[in-house]
Design a protein around this motif. Structure first.
Motif, PDB file in Angstrom:
ATOM      1  N   GLY A  12       1.027  -1.242   0.050  1.00 14.82           N
ATOM      2  CA  GLY A  12      -0.106  -0.030  -0.033  1.00 14.82           C
ATOM      3  C   GLY A  12       0.749   1.307   0.078  1.00 14.82           C
ATOM      4  N   GLY A  13       0.754   1.965  -1.115  1.00 12.33           N
ATOM      5  CA  GLY A  13       1.907   3.236  -1.267  1.00 12.33           C
ATOM      6  C   GLY A  13       1.022   4.630  -0.971  1.00 12.33           C
ATOM      7  N   TRP A  16       0.026   6.579   4.389  1.00 10.56           N
ATOM      8  CA  TRP A  16       0.646   5.955   5.424  1.00 10.56           C
ATOM      9  C   TRP A  16       1.677   4.984   5.174  1.00 10.56           C
ATOM     10  N   GLU A  37      -0.089   2.428  -8.030  1.00 11.68           N
ATOM     11  CA  GLU A  37      -0.074   3.512  -9.239  1.00 11.68           C
ATOM     12  C   GLU A  37       1.280   3.397  -9.308  1.00 11.68           C
ATOM     13  N   PHE A  53       0.816  10.661  -2.972  1.00 15.79           N
ATOM     14  CA  PHE A  53       0.327  10.788  -1.542  1.00 15.79           C
ATOM     15  C   PHE A  53       1.102  11.317  -0.655  1.00 15.79           C
ATOM     16  N   PRO A  83      -6.661   0.831   2.029  1.00 16.96           N
ATOM     17  CA  PRO A  83      -7.681   1.251   2.623  1.00 16.96           C
ATOM     18  C   PRO A  83      -8.406  -0.120   3.073  1.00 16.96           C
ATOM     19  N   HIS A  86     -10.235  -2.454   0.349  1.00 13.85           N
ATOM     20  CA  HIS A  86      -9.395  -3.151  -0.594  1.00 13.85           C
ATOM     21  C   HIS A  86      -8.686  -4.211   0.045  1.00 13.85           C
ATOM     22  N   CYS A 104      -2.944  -2.258   9.143  1.00 14.75           N
ATOM     23  CA  CYS A 104      -2.777  -1.056   9.429  1.00 14.75           C
ATOM     24  C   CYS A 104      -3.944  -0.076   8.952  1.00 14.75           C
ATOM     25  N   ALA A 105      -4.858  -0.732   8.147  1.00 16.43           N
ATOM     26  CA  ALA A 105      -6.127   0.184   7.553  1.00 16.43           C
ATOM     27  C   ALA A 105      -6.942   0.147   9.098  1.00 16.43           C
ATOM     28  N   LYS A 106      -7.810   1.311   8.818  1.00 23.31           N
ATOM     29  CA  LYS A 106      -8.776   1.624  10.078  1.00 23.31           C
ATOM     30  C   LYS A 106     -10.270   1.595   9.385  1.00 23.31           C
ATOM     31  N   THR A 136      -1.602   8.800  14.594  1.00 24.73           N
ATOM     32  CA  THR A 136      -0.485   8.605  13.923  1.00 24.73           C
ATOM     33  C   THR A 136      -0.819   9.407  12.295  1.00 24.73           C
ATOM     34  N   ALA A 138       0.422  10.872   8.968  1.00 29.30           N
ATOM     35  CA  ALA A 138       1.420  10.333   8.336  1.00 29.30           C
ATOM     36  C   ALA A 138       2.747  11.134   7.994  1.00 29.30           C
ATOM     37  N   ASN A 190     -12.662   7.369  13.123  1.00 27.83           N
ATOM     38  CA  ASN A 190     -12.970   7.871  11.889  1.00 27.83           C
ATOM     39  C   ASN A 190     -14.459   8.646  11.744  1.00 27.83           C
ATOM     40  N   LYS A 275      -8.707  11.446  -4.420  1.00 27.13           N
ATOM     41  CA  LYS A 275      -7.650  10.448  -4.515  1.00 27.13           C
ATOM     42  C   LYS A 275      -7.229  10.028  -3.203  1.00 27.13           C
ATOM     43  N   GLU A 279     -11.686   7.297   5.327  1.00 25.03           N
ATOM     44  CA  GLU A 279     -12.304   5.687   5.816  1.00 25.03           C
ATOM     45  C   GLU A 279     -13.756   5.895   6.453  1.00 25.03           C
TER      46      GLU A 279
HETATM   47  N1  LIG Z   1      -2.757   8.747   6.288  1.00 26.29           N
HETATM   48  C1  LIG Z   1      -2.576   8.545   7.644  1.00 26.29           C
HETATM   49  O1  LIG Z   1      -2.092   9.601   8.261  1.00 26.29           O
HETATM   50  C2  LIG Z   1      -2.877   7.316   8.156  1.00 26.29           C
HETATM   51  C3  LIG Z   1      -2.611   7.193   9.455  1.00 26.29           C
HETATM   52  C4  LIG Z   1      -2.888   5.689  10.100  1.00 26.29           C
HETATM   53  C5  LIG Z   1      -3.588   4.973   9.499  1.00 26.29           C
HETATM   54  N2  LIG Z   1      -4.228   5.225   8.140  1.00 26.29           N
HETATM   55  C6  LIG Z   1      -5.114   4.316   7.419  1.00 26.29           C
HETATM   56  O2  LIG Z   1      -4.187   3.967   6.559  1.00 26.29           O
HETATM   57  C7  LIG Z   1      -5.026   3.169   5.276  1.00 26.29           C
HETATM   58  C8  LIG Z   1      -4.695   3.922   3.979  1.00 26.29           C
HETATM   59  O3  LIG Z   1      -4.553   5.240   4.125  1.00 26.29           O
HETATM   60  P1  LIG Z   1      -3.743   6.176   3.497  1.00 26.29           P
HETATM   61  O4  LIG Z   1      -3.590   7.393   3.958  1.00 26.29           O
HETATM   62  O5  LIG Z   1      -2.162   5.485   3.116  1.00 26.29           O
HETATM   63  O6  LIG Z   1      -4.231   6.377   1.655  1.00 26.29           O
HETATM   64  P2  LIG Z   1      -4.160   7.643   0.941  1.00 26.29           P
HETATM   65  O7  LIG Z   1      -5.243   8.223   1.299  1.00 26.29           O
HETATM   66  O8  LIG Z   1      -2.843   8.443   1.129  1.00 26.29           O
HETATM   67  O9  LIG Z   1      -4.116   6.898  -0.510  1.00 26.29           O
HETATM   68  C9  LIG Z   1      -5.338   6.080  -0.939  1.00 26.29           C
HETATM   69  C10 LIG Z   1      -4.637   4.692  -1.254  1.00 26.29           C
HETATM   70  O10 LIG Z   1      -5.773   3.868  -1.642  1.00 26.29           O
HETATM   71  C11 LIG Z   1      -5.168   2.985  -2.488  1.00 26.29           C
HETATM   72  N3  LIG Z   1      -6.164   2.304  -3.332  1.00 26.29           N
HETATM   73  C12 LIG Z   1      -7.291   2.963  -3.714  1.00 26.29           C
HETATM   74  N4  LIG Z   1      -7.825   2.083  -4.708  1.00 26.29           N
HETATM   75  C13 LIG Z   1      -7.506   0.771  -4.337  1.00 26.29           C
HETATM   76  C14 LIG Z   1      -7.726  -0.655  -4.671  1.00 26.29           C
HETATM   77  N5  LIG Z   1      -8.610  -0.736  -5.557  1.00 26.29           N
HETATM   78  N6  LIG Z   1      -6.996  -1.609  -4.225  1.00 26.29           N
HETATM   79  C15 LIG Z   1      -5.934  -1.351  -3.391  1.00 26.29           C
HETATM   80  N7  LIG Z   1      -5.570  -0.073  -2.891  1.00 26.29           N
HETATM   81  C16 LIG Z   1      -6.347   0.997  -3.487  1.00 26.29           C
HETATM   82  C17 LIG Z   1      -4.162   3.840  -3.251  1.00 26.29           C
HETATM   83  O11 LIG Z   1      -3.195   2.961  -3.892  1.00 26.29           O
HETATM   84  C18 LIG Z   1      -3.334   4.480  -1.985  1.00 26.29           C
HETATM   85  O12 LIG Z   1      -2.609   3.682  -1.553  1.00 26.29           O
HETATM   86  C19 LIG Z   1      -6.427   3.887   5.787  1.00 26.29           C
HETATM   87  O13 LIG Z   1      -7.375   2.740   6.350  1.00 26.29           O
HETATM   88  C20 LIG Z   1      -6.251   4.966   6.681  1.00 26.29           C
HETATM   89  O14 LIG Z   1      -7.331   5.045   7.453  1.00 26.29           O
HETATM   90  C21 LIG Z   1      -3.599   6.300   7.400  1.00 26.29           C
END
Ligand SMILES: NC(=O)c1ccc[n+]([C@@H]2O[C@H](COP(=O)([O-])OP(=O)(O)OC[C@H]3O[C@@H](n4cnc5c(N)ncnc54)[C@H](O)[C@@H]3O)[C@@H](O)[C@H]2O)c1
Ligand SMILES: O=P(O)(O)OC[C@H](O)CO
Length: 331
Positions: A12-13, A16, A37, A53, A83, A86, A104-106, A136, A138, A190, A275, A279
């Motif tokens: 997951g890129g 987070w 991506e 991101f 997320p 997914h 790590c997803a919420k 956290t 990111a 969330n 983009k 959640e």
């Molecule tokens: N950003 C933060 O500060 C943070 C901190 C802790 C936990 N989280 C959790 O981490 C998880 C990911 O969030 P994020 O902030 O890294 O995402 P982001 O909003 O930065 O980016 C969206 C992500 O969704 C992915 N995505 C979209 N469609 C997809 C698909 N069909 N299959 C697989 N991946 C797909 C994209 O590739 C990208 O990695 C979420 O559950 C979020 O709640 C985020």
């Protein structure tokens, strides 16, 4: 070279996953991250930044990105950071590996009402499972700012081993045996952050926000206890800690979404072409369904659902919340 070439890999890129890669590069020589991506892969490998991101954060050259999920089986431990909606498809597409999966997803899976750990156990019954959750943002974690998280595993030996693999001088995990509690805190906060954003956007004041955090926490407790969580976990980093963080900052995507709703915009327009992921918008309806099935009252979550679906105005949901029968403050 042995088959295990990377002590830690990240699936997951997004923001987070990228921040976690930055943390892992502080303590490991090689970190592999899978991004969906191609543009993110190219940016990480060539510019040492995830300009899609997590723009503005320089990344170590120890971090290698790939768009080939099959390469992730070269990792001894895997952080799963797609997320919540997914995770199932991503884990199903991952080739066979015995690596522990640190989730790590919420969120809660729509349709099934399953927590992410349930999804992982169902999809990958052979892999040890852990949950990483807590306050956290990111960009702060990627900048090396002090951060503490909950790392939950049913097995303490696994938890201790994983903590050694991910702890850094600025990133401090605390072990818990309460996997369900660690997940519920992150998923429910969330939705409550959307509500706090509404309060902010509608100019309802700081008293209202504090009341919402406290009564939202009561909803988190009621729901969590009904699903088998421990109260102490919900009062810890992954519950109350993350609730306070996310309910008090525009840096939160969920809070920002709520702010727009509070200002009278529709969820369709706020979520269109987005983009990054908020959640709470996906968790809110399934959380309410699950709570209703468990006979757990969650009036704030219900109000967020009404605002997201457009079935009620901000004025109407606030009036409804305040007109509820007077009652004891207890959970
Ligand atoms: N950003 C933060 O500060 C943070 C901190 C802790 C936990 N989280 C959790 O981490 C998880 C990911 O969030 P994020 O902030 O890294 O995402 P982001 O909003 O930065 O980016 C969206 C992500 O969704 C992915 N995505 C979209 N469609 C997809 C698909 N069909 N299959 C697989 N991946 C797909 C994209 O590739 C990208 O990695 C979420 O559950 C979020 O709640 C985020
Ligand atoms: O930006 P948000 O609302 O997804 O929150 C990010 C993290 O979950 C905060 O801990």
């Amino acid at each position: 070279m042995s088959q295990m070439q990377y002590p830690v890999g990240i699936i997951g890129g997004g923001a987070w996953g990228t921040a976690l890669a930055a943390v892992m590069a502080q303590i490991h020589d090689r970190v592999l991250i899978w991004a969906r991506e191609e543009a993110a892969v190219h940016s990480i490998n060539n510019l040492h930044e995830n300009s899609l991101f997590l723009p503005g954060t320089s990344l170590s050259s120890k971090i290698e990105a790939t768009a080939d999920l099959a390469r992730m089986i070269a990792c001894e431990n895997l952080l799963i950071v797609t997320p919540a909606q997914h995770v199932r498809a991503t884990l199903a597409a991952l080739p066979d590996t015995q690596a522990p999966l640190i989730l790590c997803a919420k969120g809660i899976e729509a349709d099934t009402q399953m927590l992410v750990s349930d999804v992982a156990v169902t999809t990958r019954p052979g892999n040890p499972i852990a949950v990483l959750s807590g306050p956290t943002f990111a960009h702060e974690v990627a900048a090396g700012k002090p951060t503490a998280v909950t790392l939950a595993t049913a097995d303490q030996t696994l938890g201790s081993e994983l903590m050694r693999r991910i702890a850094t001088p600025s990133f401090r995990p605390y072990w818990s045996d309460d996997v369900v509690g660690a997940e519920i805190g992150g998923a429910v906060k969330n939705v409550l952050a959307i509500a706090c954003g509404v309060v902010d956007g509608a100019g309802l004041g700081l008293n209202a926000r504090a009341a919402l955090i406290a009564r939202g926490f009561a909803e988190m407790q009621r729901y969590g206890l009904a699903r088998g969580a421990k109260a102490e976990t919900l009062a810890g980093l992954s519950g109350l800690g993350d609730l306070v963080l996310t309910c008090s900052s525009e840096n939160s995507r969920n809070f920002s979404l709520g702010r727009g709703l509070g200002q009278g915009q529709s969820s369709e327009s706020l979520l269109a072409d987005r983009k990054t992921v908020a959640e709470g918008a996906y968790t809110a309806p399934v959380l309410l369904q699950s709570a209703t099935a468990l006979d757990v009252e969650m009036p704030i979550v219900s109000a967020v659902c009404a605002l997201l679906s457009g079935s009620a105005t901000v004025d109407a949901v606030v009036a409804e919340l305040l007109a509820r029968p007077l009652k004891s403050e207890s959970w």
